[in-house]
Scaffold this motif. Sequence first.
Motif, PDB file in Angstrom:
ATOM      1  N   GLU A 166       1.062  -1.225  -0.080  1.00 12.13           N
ATOM      2  CA  GLU A 166       0.082  -0.022   0.028  1.00 12.13           C
ATOM      3  C   GLU A 166       0.832   1.204  -0.003  1.00 12.13           C
ATOM      4  O   GLU A 166       1.937   1.478   0.356  1.00 12.13           O
ATOM      5  CB  GLU A 166      -0.887  -0.003   1.249  1.00 12.13           C
ATOM      6  N   ARG A 167       0.402   2.329  -0.332  1.00 11.84           N
ATOM      7  CA  ARG A 167       1.150   3.602  -0.355  1.00 11.84           C
ATOM      8  C   ARG A 167       1.176   4.189   0.984  1.00 11.84           C
ATOM      9  O   ARG A 167       0.371   3.925   1.817  1.00 11.84           O
ATOM     10  CB  ARG A 167       0.141   4.562  -1.133  1.00 11.84           C
ATOM     11  N   PHE A 168       2.141   5.114   1.194  1.00 13.32           N
ATOM     12  CA  PHE A 168       2.475   5.567   2.379  1.00 13.32           C
ATOM     13  C   PHE A 168       1.362   6.663   2.913  1.00 13.32           C
ATOM     14  O   PHE A 168       1.278   7.478   2.130  1.00 13.32           O
ATOM     15  CB  PHE A 168       3.807   6.092   2.612  1.00 13.32           C
ATOM     16  N   GLY A 169       0.501   6.404   3.738  1.00 10.03           N
ATOM     17  CA  GLY A 169      -0.579   7.451   3.907  1.00 10.03           C
ATOM     18  C   GLY A 169      -0.377   8.397   5.238  1.00 10.03           C
ATOM     19  O   GLY A 169      -1.364   8.231   6.165  1.00 10.03           O
ATOM     20  N   ASN A 170       0.556   9.080   5.053  1.00 11.29           N
ATOM     21  CA  ASN A 170       0.735   9.988   6.311  1.00 11.29           C
ATOM     22  C   ASN A 170       1.122  11.453   5.637  1.00 11.29           C
ATOM     23  O   ASN A 170       2.354  12.013   5.480  1.00 11.29           O
ATOM     24  CB  ASN A 170       1.837   9.597   7.041  1.00 11.29           C
ATOM     25  N   ALA A 319      12.793   6.479  -1.161  1.00  8.44           N
ATOM     26  CA  ALA A 319      11.412   7.165  -0.919  1.00  8.44           C
ATOM     27  C   ALA A 319      11.712   8.433  -1.921  1.00  8.44           C
ATOM     28  O   ALA A 319      12.434   9.296  -2.025  1.00  8.44           O
ATOM     29  CB  ALA A 319      11.515   7.689   0.685  1.00  8.44           C
ATOM     30  N   ALA A 320      10.131   8.578  -2.270  1.00  7.13           N
ATOM     31  CA  ALA A 320       9.998   9.537  -3.305  1.00  7.13           C
ATOM     32  C   ALA A 320       9.951  10.872  -2.531  1.00  7.13           C
ATOM     33  O   ALA A 320       8.872  10.968  -1.669  1.00  7.13           O
ATOM     34  CB  ALA A 320       8.787   9.226  -4.353  1.00  7.13           C
TER      35      ALA A 320
END
Length: 466
Positions: A166-170, A319-320
């Motif tokens: 999943e995508r980093f959701g912060n 990390a982008a």
Amino acid sequence: MGPPRCLCEICSCGRHRCCHKRTKIYDDGLPPSHRTEYVDKYPGYGNICPPSSCKPKPEFQQHRGKMDGTSIFKTDYLPYEVVKRPFRAPAEYRPKSGKIDLGTIYQRDYNPHKVGPVTLARPRERKHTTDAKLDTIPTYRDDYRLWEAQRTESCKVERTYEPPTERFGNPSTFQDDYIPREPNPPESFKPSAAKLPDGPFDGNTIHRTAYVVHEMEPRFVRPKEEYKPCDQPFEDLTTHQRDFKGIPGQQAKSCRPEHRKVGSDAPFNGTTEFQDRYQPYLVSLPEFRKPREYVPPTDKMDLNSTNRLDYISHEISPAAPIRPPHGRRISAPFQGNTTTREDYKPWSICPRGLIKKDQEIQKPTGKFADLTTFRSHYIPHQGTPAQSCKPVHVVGLNPVPFQDETMYRIEYTPKKKEICPAHHPSNLGYVYINTDSQGHQFFRRLSPEPSESNCNPIPKEVAVVT
């Protein structure tokens, strides 16, 4: 009122005396004359009065009553009622409608120009290297001893890395609260771009066109006066040289003693107590301990560590970044040359030798002869001790007890301390009259003689006499 008495006659303790002045052959009773030879023969220079003194006169200030503690601030101050400052409630914040204009005049009117990389005039760096191989062995490799130890088993639980699906959701606060708005630039008051003239620049100003040149008058030169020396001789006499007449006298005799030679003509005996009593001691040389011979190790050093053997590397993508990329980029290569690299040229420097001068006085090589003239010529004599004339200390024992009674202790009668009337004559009824030519101070008694019961009254307030 009795006859006047002197302070020496009033004194009963024998400590008070009048300040006597210089005695005279006879007292003529006339006032003293202040005329001197200087006053008679000194000529005056004009009627000049001495300057008036600004020093206040020493007058006695009488008691002016009790000091009033009131001040101008106490009398004129009017108290006011203190009222609390009214509290003003802040207005409720209401966000404005519309979008924020983020444009500026610089962004609108700025014309970008093409800028190329700056060409450096500094020469390139020259590296002086050699192809010779450095054959050295480190200290750790020579001194290391390999231990016969078993390798400890790792207690680490092996877990395979699973990347998140999943995508980093912060998201950040800026991403949540930021609302992009369209730019609304303000109205510009800058004048329109005027067309530059094609001809050359006209440097005429109002001062150049309107200035009128006036002719200057020739400068006035004062003629130099011719020096004429004075015919009369210079009078260098001062008032002191003209009016002072010295009196011839004898020259003062010197009290300084005559210079005489102190000491004797005998040769100086340079021996000391240290030279006479010094005894040389035999000192042995220190022993030097021979170091052990170094034996290099025969086995090889194991350079593998636990981290190097048990570590498992994982392929992880970086990390982008959320930050937007910078718009301006330079494709030219980076110029890393500096002024020091281009202009600095290493010099071949040789170590400087020691600057040490040779000793002018050579050191003695023979043995030190500590025999002095006093030691070689001295003849010891046996002296006889002097006979003591001191009597022998013998304590006699007396069985009779010691009588410690004296005539002073038996016949002494204590008396009451009396106060001398000359200490404070004004408190005991004496009034000052005058002082004669010899310095005696005379007082006269106004109050009657005191009785025997109160012959020495102690005054409550004693005046200070200077």
